[in-house]
Design a protein around this motif. Structure first.
Motif, PDB file in Angstrom:
ATOM      1  N   GLU A 144      -3.964 -10.828  19.494  1.00  0.00           N
ATOM      2  CA  GLU A 144      -3.452  -9.510  19.835  1.00  0.00           C
ATOM      3  C   GLU A 144      -4.179  -8.399  19.087  1.00  0.00           C
ATOM      4  N   VAL A 145      -4.409  -8.608  17.783  1.00  0.00           N
ATOM      5  CA  VAL A 145      -4.998  -7.545  16.983  1.00  0.00           C
ATOM      6  C   VAL A 145      -5.723  -8.112  15.766  1.00  0.00           C
ATOM      7  N   MET A 146      -6.774  -7.428  15.361  1.00  0.00           N
ATOM      8  CA  MET A 146      -7.455  -7.676  14.089  1.00  0.00           C
ATOM      9  C   MET A 146      -7.231  -6.423  13.246  1.00  0.00           C
ATOM     10  N   THR A 147      -6.774  -6.594  12.012  1.00  0.00           N
ATOM     11  CA  THR A 147      -6.511  -5.443  11.154  1.00  0.00           C
ATOM     12  C   THR A 147      -7.378  -5.503   9.907  1.00  0.00           C
ATOM     13  N   VAL A 148      -8.025  -4.380   9.601  1.00  0.00           N
ATOM     14  CA  VAL A 148      -8.803  -4.241   8.373  1.00  0.00           C
ATOM     15  C   VAL A 148      -8.108  -3.178   7.529  1.00  0.00           C
ATOM     16  N   ASP A 149      -7.734  -3.572   6.323  1.00  0.00           N
ATOM     17  CA  ASP A 149      -7.081  -2.667   5.383  1.00  0.00           C
ATOM     18  C   ASP A 149      -7.991  -2.439   4.185  1.00  0.00           C
ATOM     19  N   VAL A 150      -7.886  -1.271   3.601  1.00  0.00           N
ATOM     20  CA  VAL A 150      -8.564  -1.002   2.343  1.00  0.00           C
ATOM     21  C   VAL A 150      -7.644  -1.476   1.234  1.00  0.00           C
ATOM     22  N   ASP A 151      -8.224  -2.130   0.244  1.00  0.00           N
ATOM     23  CA  ASP A 151      -7.456  -2.684  -0.870  1.00  0.00           C
ATOM     24  C   ASP A 151      -6.587  -1.599  -1.498  1.00  0.00           C
ATOM     25  N   PRO A 152      -5.264  -1.772  -1.461  1.00  0.00           N
ATOM     26  CA  PRO A 152      -4.378  -0.737  -2.021  1.00  0.00           C
ATOM     27  C   PRO A 152      -4.462  -0.619  -3.535  1.00  0.00           C
ATOM     28  N   ASP A 153      -5.041  -1.615  -4.200  1.00  0.00           N
ATOM     29  CA  ASP A 153      -5.163  -1.565  -5.659  1.00  0.00           C
ATOM     30  C   ASP A 153      -6.442  -0.882  -6.121  1.00  0.00           C
ATOM     31  N   SER A 154      -7.331  -0.566  -5.186  1.00  0.00           N
ATOM     32  CA  SER A 154      -8.574   0.090  -5.590  1.00  0.00           C
ATOM     33  C   SER A 154      -8.323   1.582  -5.781  1.00  0.00           C
ATOM     34  N   ASP A 155      -9.215   2.230  -6.473  1.00  0.00           N
ATOM     35  CA  ASP A 155      -9.085   3.654  -6.803  1.00  0.00           C
ATOM     36  C   ASP A 155      -9.679   4.528  -5.700  1.00  0.00           C
ATOM     37  N   ILE A 156      -9.135   4.451  -4.485  1.00  0.00           N
ATOM     38  CA  ILE A 156      -9.759   5.175  -3.387  1.00  0.00           C
ATOM     39  C   ILE A 156      -8.927   6.339  -2.876  1.00  0.00           C
ATOM     40  N   THR A 157      -7.661   6.344  -3.198  1.00  0.00           N
ATOM     41  CA  THR A 157      -6.824   7.424  -2.692  1.00  0.00           C
ATOM     42  C   THR A 157      -6.300   8.269  -3.837  1.00  0.00           C
TER      43      THR A 157
ATOM     44  N   GLY B 257      -3.215  10.948  -5.133  1.00  0.00           N
ATOM     45  CA  GLY B 257      -1.846  11.376  -4.895  1.00  0.00           C
ATOM     46  C   GLY B 257      -0.963  10.340  -4.225  1.00  0.00           C
ATOM     47  N   GLY B 258      -1.284   9.064  -4.366  1.00  0.00           N
ATOM     48  CA  GLY B 258      -0.445   8.022  -3.799  1.00  0.00           C
ATOM     49  C   GLY B 258      -0.515   7.892  -2.295  1.00  0.00           C
ATOM     50  N   GLU B 259      -1.577   8.393  -1.681  1.00  0.00           N
ATOM     51  CA  GLU B 259      -1.722   8.280  -0.238  1.00  0.00           C
ATOM     52  C   GLU B 259      -1.857   6.816   0.164  1.00  0.00           C
ATOM     53  N   VAL B 260      -1.430   6.518   1.378  1.00  0.00           N
ATOM     54  CA  VAL B 260      -1.581   5.169   1.914  1.00  0.00           C
ATOM     55  C   VAL B 260      -3.061   4.957   2.259  1.00  0.00           C
ATOM     56  N   PRO B 261      -3.630   3.823   1.830  1.00  0.00           N
ATOM     57  CA  PRO B 261      -5.041   3.568   2.151  1.00  0.00           C
ATOM     58  C   PRO B 261      -5.255   3.457   3.664  1.00  0.00           C
ATOM     59  N   PRO B 262      -6.414   3.832   4.144  1.00  0.00           N
ATOM     60  CA  PRO B 262      -6.672   3.765   5.582  1.00  0.00           C
ATOM     61  C   PRO B 262      -6.768   2.324   6.078  1.00  0.00           C
ATOM     62  N   TRP B 263      -6.569   2.172   7.366  1.00  0.00           N
ATOM     63  CA  TRP B 263      -6.706   0.886   8.035  1.00  0.00           C
ATOM     64  C   TRP B 263      -7.317   1.136   9.406  1.00  0.00           C
ATOM     65  N   ILE B 264      -7.923   0.104   9.971  1.00  0.00           N
ATOM     66  CA  ILE B 264      -8.470   0.173  11.327  1.00  0.00           C
ATOM     67  C   ILE B 264      -8.100  -1.130  12.016  1.00  0.00           C
ATOM     68  N   GLN B 265      -7.664  -1.031  13.258  1.00  0.00           N
ATOM     69  CA  GLN B 265      -7.335  -2.221  14.029  1.00  0.00           C
ATOM     70  C   GLN B 265      -8.274  -2.345  15.224  1.00  0.00           C
ATOM     71  N   LEU B 266      -8.560  -3.590  15.587  1.00  0.00           N
ATOM     72  CA  LEU B 266      -9.295  -3.900  16.805  1.00  0.00           C
ATOM     73  C   LEU B 266      -8.354  -4.693  17.687  1.00  0.00           C
ATOM     74  N   ALA B 267      -8.130  -4.219  18.902  1.00  0.00           N
ATOM     75  CA  ALA B 267      -7.287  -4.908  19.881  1.00  0.00           C
ATOM     76  C   ALA B 267      -8.125  -5.064  21.142  1.00  0.00           C
ATOM     77  N   GLY B 268      -8.757  -6.220  21.283  1.00  0.00           N
ATOM     78  CA  GLY B 268      -9.654  -6.426  22.418  1.00  0.00           C
ATOM     79  C   GLY B 268     -10.870  -5.537  22.298  1.00  0.00           C
ATOM     80  N   THR B 269     -10.961  -4.536  23.162  1.00  0.00           N
ATOM     81  CA  THR B 269     -12.089  -3.598  23.110  1.00  0.00           C
ATOM     82  C   THR B 269     -11.669  -2.230  22.583  1.00  0.00           C
ATOM     83  N   GLU B 270     -10.479  -2.144  21.984  1.00  0.00           N
ATOM     84  CA  GLU B 270      -9.999  -0.864  21.472  1.00  0.00           C
ATOM     85  C   GLU B 270      -9.904  -0.875  19.956  1.00  0.00           C
ATOM     86  N   LEU B 271     -10.404   0.179  19.343  1.00  0.00           N
ATOM     87  CA  LEU B 271     -10.235   0.413  17.914  1.00  0.00           C
ATOM     88  C   LEU B 271      -9.137   1.456  17.754  1.00  0.00           C
TER      89      LEU B 271
END
Length: 132
Positions: A29-42, A44-58
């Motif tokens: 149904e879906v492939m999900t890529v998350d950015v490690d929430p423990d890394s120092d990338i965000t 102010g406590g923002e939620v790290p970005p993610w990208i999903q692939l569902a068939g031919t849709e990102l």
């Protein structure tokens, strides 16, 4: 697949391509890529970005600025296009659905560049494939 995270561009590109290939081979149904929430990338406590692939849709969630950068990035990927933008009143930002009719390596390159250019991540961010 035997590995699910990577922290260098070369490793992430291979991880994303392998995960996209597995996703398509399994017809999942879906492939999900998350950015490690423990890394120092965000900030102010923002939620790290993610990208999903569902068939031919990102699928990506974007602020207004991120959406502008996404549109700019799509100019370099002519086989990709925005099919849907949804901006719920109760949420800040926009959910973008991008059709990505391309091979796994091209999808991987887009995901990598989206994390770096759309979301502004440093080159040493750690990504996890959390669903295939």
């Amino acid at each position: 697949m035997t590995r699910f995270d990577a922290a260098t561009e070369e490793e992430r590109l291979k991880l994303f391509a392998d995960a996209a290939t597995a996703h398509r081979a399994r017809s999942s149904e879906v492939m999900t890529v998350d950015v490690d929430p423990d890394s120092d990338i965000t900030e102010g406590g923002e939620v790290p970005p993610w990208i999903q692939l569902a068939g031919t849709e990102l699928i990506l969630d974007c602020t207004d600025g991120e959406l502008d950068r996404l549109k700019g990035l799509l100019g370099e990927f002519p086989e990709f296009r925005i099919d849907e933008l949804v901006s719920p009143e109760e949420a800040e930002g926009t959910n973008a659905v991008v059709t990505a009719r391309s091979d796994a390596n091209r999808v991987a390159g887009f995901i990598e560049r989206a994390f770096r250019e759309v979301y502004g991540l440093d080159d040493d961010y750690r990504a996890w494939v959390t669903a295939i």
